[in-house]
Write a protein that holds these residues in place. Structure first.
Motif, short mmCIF file in Angstrom:
data_model
loop_
_atom_site.label_atom_id
_atom_site.label_comp_id
_atom_site.label_asym_id
_atom_site.label_seq_id
_atom_site.Cartn_x
_atom_site.Cartn_y
_atom_site.Cartn_z
N ASP A 91 0.86 -1.18 0.00
CA ASP A 91 0.00 0.00 0.00
C ASP A 91 0.90 1.23 0.00
OD1 ASP A 91 1.04 -0.03 2.56
OD2 ASP A 91 -0.91 0.10 3.58
N PRO A 92 0.36 2.44 -0.06
CA PRO A 92 1.22 3.63 -0.08
C PRO A 92 2.22 3.68 1.07
CG PRO A 92 -0.99 4.25 -0.73
CD PRO A 92 -1.06 2.81 -0.31
N ALA A 93 1.79 3.26 2.27
CA ALA A 93 2.71 3.27 3.41
C ALA A 93 3.85 2.28 3.23
CB ALA A 93 1.95 2.97 4.70
N MET A 94 3.57 1.14 2.58
CA MET A 94 4.61 0.14 2.32
C MET A 94 5.62 0.69 1.31
SD MET A 94 5.78 -2.98 2.95
CE MET A 94 4.56 -4.24 3.36
N PHE A 95 5.14 1.34 0.25
CA PHE A 95 6.06 1.96 -0.70
C PHE A 95 7.02 2.90 0.03
CE2 PHE A 95 2.99 1.03 -4.23
CZ PHE A 95 3.90 0.44 -5.10
N LYS A 96 6.47 3.76 0.85
CA LYS A 96 7.30 4.75 1.56
C LYS A 96 8.21 4.08 2.57
CE LYS A 96 3.80 8.35 0.91
NZ LYS A 96 2.75 9.19 1.55
N GLY A 97 7.72 3.05 3.25
CA GLY A 97 8.53 2.36 4.24
C GLY A 97 9.72 1.65 3.63
N ILE A 98 9.51 0.98 2.49
CA ILE A 98 10.61 0.28 1.83
C ILE A 98 11.64 1.28 1.31
CG2 ILE A 98 11.26 -1.18 -0.11
CD1 ILE A 98 8.54 -2.56 0.16
N ALA A 99 11.17 2.35 0.69
CA ALA A 99 12.10 3.37 0.17
C ALA A 99 12.92 3.98 1.30
CB ALA A 99 11.33 4.45 -0.58
N ALA A 100 12.27 4.23 2.44
CA ALA A 100 12.99 4.80 3.59
C ALA A 100 14.02 3.81 4.13
CB ALA A 100 11.99 5.20 4.68
N LEU A 113 0.54 -5.68 -5.12
CA LEU A 113 -0.18 -4.46 -4.77
C LEU A 113 -1.44 -4.78 -3.96
CD1 LEU A 113 -0.13 -2.27 -8.00
CD2 LEU A 113 1.25 -1.99 -5.95
N ASP A 114 -1.68 -3.97 -2.95
CA ASP A 114 -2.96 -4.00 -2.23
C ASP A 114 -3.94 -3.20 -3.09
OD1 ASP A 114 -5.15 -3.51 -0.60
OD2 ASP A 114 -3.94 -3.28 1.21
N MET A 115 -4.67 -3.91 -3.93
CA MET A 115 -5.50 -3.24 -4.93
C MET A 115 -6.59 -2.38 -4.28
SD MET A 115 -3.97 -3.96 -7.64
CE MET A 115 -5.09 -3.21 -8.80
N GLN A 116 -7.08 -2.79 -3.11
CA GLN A 116 -8.11 -1.99 -2.45
C GLN A 116 -7.56 -0.64 -2.02
OE1 GLN A 116 -9.98 -3.96 0.85
NE2 GLN A 116 -11.44 -2.30 1.21
N SER A 117 -6.36 -0.64 -1.45
CA SER A 117 -5.78 0.62 -0.99
C SER A 117 -5.33 1.50 -2.15
CB SER A 117 -4.59 0.36 -0.06
OG SER A 117 -3.47 -0.12 -0.80
N MET A 118 -5.03 0.86 -3.31
CA MET A 118 -4.55 1.61 -4.46
C MET A 118 -5.69 2.02 -5.40
SD MET A 118 -1.33 1.58 -3.74
CE MET A 118 -0.50 2.11 -5.22
N ALA A 119 -6.93 1.65 -5.06
CA ALA A 119 -8.05 1.90 -5.96
C ALA A 119 -8.25 3.38 -6.26
CB ALA A 119 -9.34 1.31 -5.37
N GLY A 120 -7.81 4.23 -5.33
CA GLY A 120 -7.96 5.67 -5.54
C GLY A 120 -6.86 6.27 -6.38
N GLY A 121 -6.08 5.43 -7.04
CA GLY A 121 -5.02 5.95 -7.91
C GLY A 121 -3.68 6.06 -7.20
N GLY A 122 -3.55 5.35 -6.07
CA GLY A 122 -2.27 5.38 -5.37
C GLY A 122 -2.06 6.67 -4.62
N SER A 123 -3.02 7.03 -3.80
CA SER A 123 -2.97 8.29 -3.06
C SER A 123 -1.66 8.44 -2.31
CB SER A 123 -4.14 8.33 -2.06
OG SER A 123 -4.08 9.48 -1.28
N GLY A 124 -1.04 9.59 -2.49
CA GLY A 124 0.20 9.89 -1.78
C GLY A 124 1.45 9.46 -2.53
#
Length: 260
Positions: A28-37, A64-75
Motif C-alpha cells: 500500500d502507499p505506506a509500504m512503498f514509503k517504508g521500503i524506500a525509507a 499491490l494492495d488493490m483496495q488501498s490503491m483503488a484511488g489511484g495510489g494516493s500519496g
C-alpha cells in the motif's frame, strides 16, 4: 521508515523484514514509503556488509494492495524521480540493486506482481520450494512498472520474459530456478540467506562493494568501459589495509579482521 518494514543489524548483517503479515505484506502507499525509507537508511550504514530481505507471515509479498490503491495510489508521486531515474514505486525494487552492499532475498509463500519485482532487485534470491511467483500486472490490465524490466533483462531470456508478462501466469519456485529468476532453493530460505550473508560479511567489505559496482555496470557498459572499471576498482583495494589483512589472515589461518 514506518511500521511496514523493520531493520535489525547483527554482526554487519542487516535483517530487513516486510511487516504487514496480516495482508501477506501487500504493498500500500505506506509500504512503498517504508521500503524506500529503509533502502535510504541502509545506504548510509557503512557497517552493514550484507542485507537479507524477507517478509513476515505466510508470504514474501502478495503484490499491490488493490483496495488501498483503488484511488489511484494516493500519496504516491510517479513524476518525482531520484538522481538514478527511479520514481518511488521503482525505488522499492531498483533501490536494492543500487545499495552498495549485496542484498539476499529470502522468499517463501508468494511473490506476486510488485512483490516479484521487489524480490528481483536483490543480488541473490533464495526461495522455498513451492513458492508461487508471477509477473502479475497483466492480470489487472497493467504493465510492470516497478523496475522489473530493467532487472529481469540480466536474468532470463527475452522470449520467456515476454510470455510470462503477457499471460501473467503463475509459476513455481522450481520453475523460477530453471528460468533464472531464483538463485537456489532452500526449505528455510531465511536461514540459508543468513548463512550466506554471514559468509559475505566475513570478506573484505571494500572488495565486495567494488565487485557489486562492477556487476551493476556490466549490463550497460561496453567492454572497454568494463575493462577500465575493473582496473579502477582493483586499484582502490590492492595493497590497502583490508586487502593486506585478507592475505595475512589466509597465511596465518585465522579469521580476518576487516575495517568498514
Amino acid at each position: 521508515m514506518n511500521d511496514r518494514v523493520s531493520i535489525t543489524v547483527t554482526d554487519h548483517v542487516a535483517d530487513v523484514r516486510l511487516t504487514r503479515a496480516d495482508k501477506m505484506n501487500a504493498i500500500d502507499p505506506a509500504m512503498f514509503k517504508g521500503i524506500a525509507a529503509a533502502i535510504d537508511q541502509l545506504g548510509g550504514m557503512a557497517n552493514v556488509r550484507a542485507v537479507i530481505l524477507s517478509g513476515e507471515g505466510r508470504g514474501f509479498c502478495a503484490g499491490l494492495d488493490m483496495q488501498s490503491m483503488a484511488g489511484g495510489g494516493s500519496g504516491i508521486d510517479l513524476g518525482s524521480r531520484r538522481p538514478d531515474g527511479a520514481n518511488l514505486v521503482q525505488q522499492v525494487s531498483w533501490g536494492w540493486r543500487m545499495l552498495p552492499m549485496p542484498v539476499i532475498a529470502a522468499v517463501h509463500g508468494v511473490a506476486l506482481g510488485g512483490g516479484f519485482q521487489i524480490m528481483s532487485g536483490a543480488d541473490i534470491r533464495i526461495a522455498a520450494p513451492g513458492t508461487r511467483l508471477s509477473i502479475r500486472e497483466g492480470h489487472w490490465g497493467l504493465v510492470p512498472d516497478m523496475g522489473g524490466i530493467a532487472l529481469w533483462r540480466t536474468l532470463v531470456r527475452d522470449d520467456l520474459l515476454r510470455e510470462l508478462t503477457y499471460t501473467a501466469r503463475e509459476f513455481t519456485a522450481e520453475e523460477a530456478l530453471g528460468y533464472g529468476f531464483v538463485t537456489r532453493l532452500a526449505d528455510d530460505p531465511h536461514e540459508a540467506a543468513m548463512a550466506l550473508a554471514r559468509e559475505i560479511a566475513g570478506r573484505s567489505p571494500h572488495a565486495v562493494r567494488g565487485s557489486k559496482r562492477l556487476f551493476n555496470l556490466a549490463a550497460d557498459a561496453d567492454p572497454r568501459a568494463i575493462l577500465e572499471a575493473e582496473t579502477v576498482e582493483q586499484l582502490r583495494v590492492i595493497r590497502q589495509p583490508n586487502q593486506v589483512e585478507a592475505v595475512m589472515a589466509n597465511m596465518e589461518k585465522r579469521t580476518p579482521r576487516f575495517k568498514d
